[in-house]
Design a protein around this motif. Structure first.
Motif, mmCIF file in Angstrom:
data_model
loop_
_atom_site.group_PDB
_atom_site.id
_atom_site.type_symbol
_atom_site.label_atom_id
_atom_site.label_comp_id
_atom_site.label_asym_id
_atom_site.label_seq_id
_atom_site.Cartn_x
_atom_site.Cartn_y
_atom_site.Cartn_z
ATOM 1 N N GLN A 1 0.807 -1.217 0.000
ATOM 2 C CA GLN A 1 0.000 0.000 0.000
ATOM 3 C C GLN A 1 0.845 1.274 0.000
ATOM 4 O O GLN A 1 0.321 2.370 -0.160
ATOM 5 C CB GLN A 1 -0.976 0.005 1.192
ATOM 6 N N GLU A 2 2.151 1.162 0.157
ATOM 7 C CA GLU A 2 3.025 2.334 0.196
ATOM 8 C C GLU A 2 3.198 2.933 -1.206
ATOM 9 O O GLU A 2 3.372 2.221 -2.181
ATOM 10 C CB GLU A 2 4.399 1.932 0.745
ATOM 11 N N LYS A 3 3.115 4.262 -1.290
ATOM 12 C CA LYS A 3 3.374 4.961 -2.547
ATOM 13 C C LYS A 3 4.816 5.456 -2.506
ATOM 14 O O LYS A 3 5.158 6.293 -1.666
ATOM 15 C CB LYS A 3 2.434 6.161 -2.711
ATOM 16 N N PRO A 4 5.653 4.954 -3.397
ATOM 17 C CA PRO A 4 7.058 5.362 -3.337
ATOM 18 C C PRO A 4 7.267 6.788 -3.846
ATOM 19 O O PRO A 4 6.585 7.217 -4.779
ATOM 20 C CB PRO A 4 7.755 4.350 -4.256
ATOM 21 N N PRO A 5 8.182 7.534 -3.228
ATOM 22 C CA PRO A 5 8.481 8.870 -3.721
ATOM 23 C C PRO A 5 9.177 8.797 -5.073
ATOM 24 O O PRO A 5 9.749 7.773 -5.438
ATOM 25 C CB PRO A 5 9.398 9.460 -2.649
ATOM 26 N N ALA A 6 9.124 9.901 -5.806
ATOM 27 C CA ALA A 6 9.736 9.948 -7.133
ATOM 28 C C ALA A 6 10.457 11.280 -7.308
ATOM 29 O O ALA A 6 10.141 12.275 -6.656
ATOM 30 C CB ALA A 6 8.670 9.774 -8.206
ATOM 31 N N LEU A 7 11.424 11.267 -8.218
ATOM 32 C CA LEU A 7 12.261 12.441 -8.474
ATOM 33 C C LEU A 7 12.524 12.540 -9.969
ATOM 34 O O LEU A 7 12.695 11.512 -10.641
ATOM 35 C CB LEU A 7 13.582 12.288 -7.721
ATOM 36 N N MET A 8 12.540 13.763 -10.483
ATOM 37 C CA MET A 8 12.863 13.990 -11.891
ATOM 38 C C MET A 8 13.939 15.059 -11.975
ATOM 39 O O MET A 8 13.887 16.062 -11.264
ATOM 40 C CB MET A 8 11.630 14.444 -12.670
ATOM 41 N N HIS A 9 14.907 14.835 -12.846
ATOM 42 C CA HIS A 9 15.958 15.828 -13.127
ATOM 43 C C HIS A 9 15.972 15.997 -14.635
ATOM 44 O O HIS A 9 16.210 15.041 -15.368
ATOM 45 C CB HIS A 9 17.307 15.312 -12.608
ATOM 46 N N ARG A 10 15.666 17.230 -15.105
ATOM 47 C CA ARG A 10 15.513 17.405 -16.544
ATOM 48 C C ARG A 10 16.191 18.658 -17.052
ATOM 49 O O ARG A 10 16.422 19.605 -16.318
ATOM 50 C CB ARG A 10 14.037 17.385 -16.926
ATOM 51 N N LEU A 11 16.467 18.626 -18.349
ATOM 52 C CA LEU A 11 17.045 19.758 -19.068
ATOM 53 C C LEU A 11 15.936 20.449 -19.843
ATOM 54 O O LEU A 11 15.181 19.802 -20.565
ATOM 55 C CB LEU A 11 18.124 19.266 -20.047
ATOM 56 N N LEU A 12 15.834 21.769 -19.687
ATOM 57 C CA LEU A 12 14.898 22.570 -20.472
ATOM 58 C C LEU A 12 15.691 23.508 -21.367
ATOM 59 O O LEU A 12 16.622 24.163 -20.911
ATOM 60 C CB LEU A 12 14.000 23.426 -19.574
ATOM 61 N N CYS A 13 15.318 23.557 -22.639
ATOM 62 C CA CYS A 13 15.953 24.490 -23.578
ATOM 63 C C CYS A 13 14.981 24.752 -24.720
ATOM 64 O O CYS A 13 14.173 23.899 -25.059
ATOM 65 C CB CYS A 13 17.272 23.948 -24.090
ATOM 66 N N ASP A 14 15.057 25.940 -25.266
ATOM 67 C CA ASP A 14 14.183 26.313 -26.376
ATOM 68 C C ASP A 14 14.932 26.360 -27.696
ATOM 69 O O ASP A 14 14.342 26.632 -28.726
ATOM 70 C CB ASP A 14 13.554 27.693 -26.115
ATOM 71 N N SER A 15 16.220 26.107 -27.681
ATOM 72 C CA SER A 15 17.057 26.287 -28.854
ATOM 73 C C SER A 15 17.578 24.945 -29.379
ATOM 74 O O SER A 15 17.833 24.025 -28.605
ATOM 75 C CB SER A 15 18.249 27.178 -28.487
ATOM 76 N N HIS A 16 17.767 24.878 -30.691
ATOM 77 C CA HIS A 16 18.364 23.679 -31.292
ATOM 78 C C HIS A 16 19.873 23.645 -31.076
ATOM 79 O O HIS A 16 20.525 22.654 -31.386
ATOM 80 C CB HIS A 16 18.046 23.615 -32.786
ATOM 81 N N SER A 17 20.442 24.710 -30.545
ATOM 82 C CA SER A 17 21.876 24.778 -30.263
ATOM 83 C C SER A 17 22.227 24.080 -28.953
ATOM 84 O O SER A 17 23.399 23.890 -28.647
ATOM 85 C CB SER A 17 22.341 26.235 -30.197
ATOM 86 N N VAL A 18 21.203 23.706 -28.171
ATOM 87 C CA VAL A 18 21.413 23.012 -26.900
ATOM 88 C C VAL A 18 20.830 21.614 -27.035
ATOM 89 O O VAL A 18 19.668 21.451 -27.386
ATOM 90 C CB VAL A 18 20.727 23.768 -25.735
ATOM 91 N N LYS A 19 21.659 20.609 -26.751
ATOM 92 C CA LYS A 19 21.210 19.217 -26.890
ATOM 93 C C LYS A 19 21.653 18.400 -25.683
ATOM 94 O O LYS A 19 22.755 18.579 -25.178
ATOM 95 C CB LYS A 19 21.800 18.592 -28.151
#
Length: 193
Positions: free
Chosen positions: A82-100
């Motif tokens: 019945q336990e709900k495990p915690p979760a974590l997200m680490h993400r990259l945000l960019c609006d340009s095609h120069s960043v990948k």
């Protein structure tokens, strides 16, 4: 060497979200290519539990790549049905095609390397191993490549989101999908006490 860098850091007022926004400026007439790498250890337990048994608690963390989101996702294995495990997200945000997004790492042993240190990790010089799944010592590391044209400016952000469940993690992540959405969070932080 002709590159200006500014990092702005904030925590969202209404969500468990940390944002590190980077602004890179090429002050030269040459095209410049930069690699930016993040690194943090993943815990996903109470501070008390981590202090008492740090190695033990790390054994129950699973990692996966959400490629369409430029994100690493971490979940803790539940101890009871019945336990709900915690979760974590680490993400990259960019609006340009120069960043990948160039590479990822979730295993501290591969990142630090044999006889390495956090000040001089082997993963930076040799490349990240793209390890996913269950590891003995989980970390979150994203590596981005930025190509700066002459006298150009590029912005990107690394967003870390913590949540009580996988479902609520993705619901929160949808609020932070573009650089323009996080600009509001920085503006909002100026007026919160």
């Amino acid at each position: 060497h002709g590159i200006s860098l500014r990092m702005d850091l904030t925590v969202a007022a209404n969500d468990d979200v940390e944002i590190r926004r980077l602004t890179l400026i090429n002050n030269t007439q040459d095209v410049r290519r930069l690699t930016i790498t993040t690194y943090a250890e993943v815990v996903l337990t109470t501070p008390d539990g981590d202090q008492r048994h740090p190695a033990f608690s790390k054994l129950f963390i699973h990692s996966e790549l959400a490629e369409s989101m430029n994100a690493l996702i971490f979940e803790r294995r539940s101890r009871e049905p019945q336990e709900k495990p915690p979760a974590l997200m680490h993400r990259l945000l960019c609006d340009s095609h120069s960043v990948k997004l160039n590479s990822i790492e979730t295993d501290r042993t591969h990142f630090i390397g044999r006889n390495g240190s956090s000040q001089n990790p082997q993963g930076i010089s040799d490349g990240l191993s793209k390890t996913l799944g269950w590891t003995l010592d989980p970390i979150m590391s994203l590596q981005a490549t930025v190509e700066l044209s002459a006298f150009a400016t590029e912005k990107l952000a690394f967003v870390t989101i913590a949540s009580s469940s996988r479902r609520s993690l993705f619901e929160t992540a949808h609020c932070y999908e573009a650089l323009s959405s996080i600009d509001f969070i920085f503006h909002d932080a100026l007026y919160k006490s």
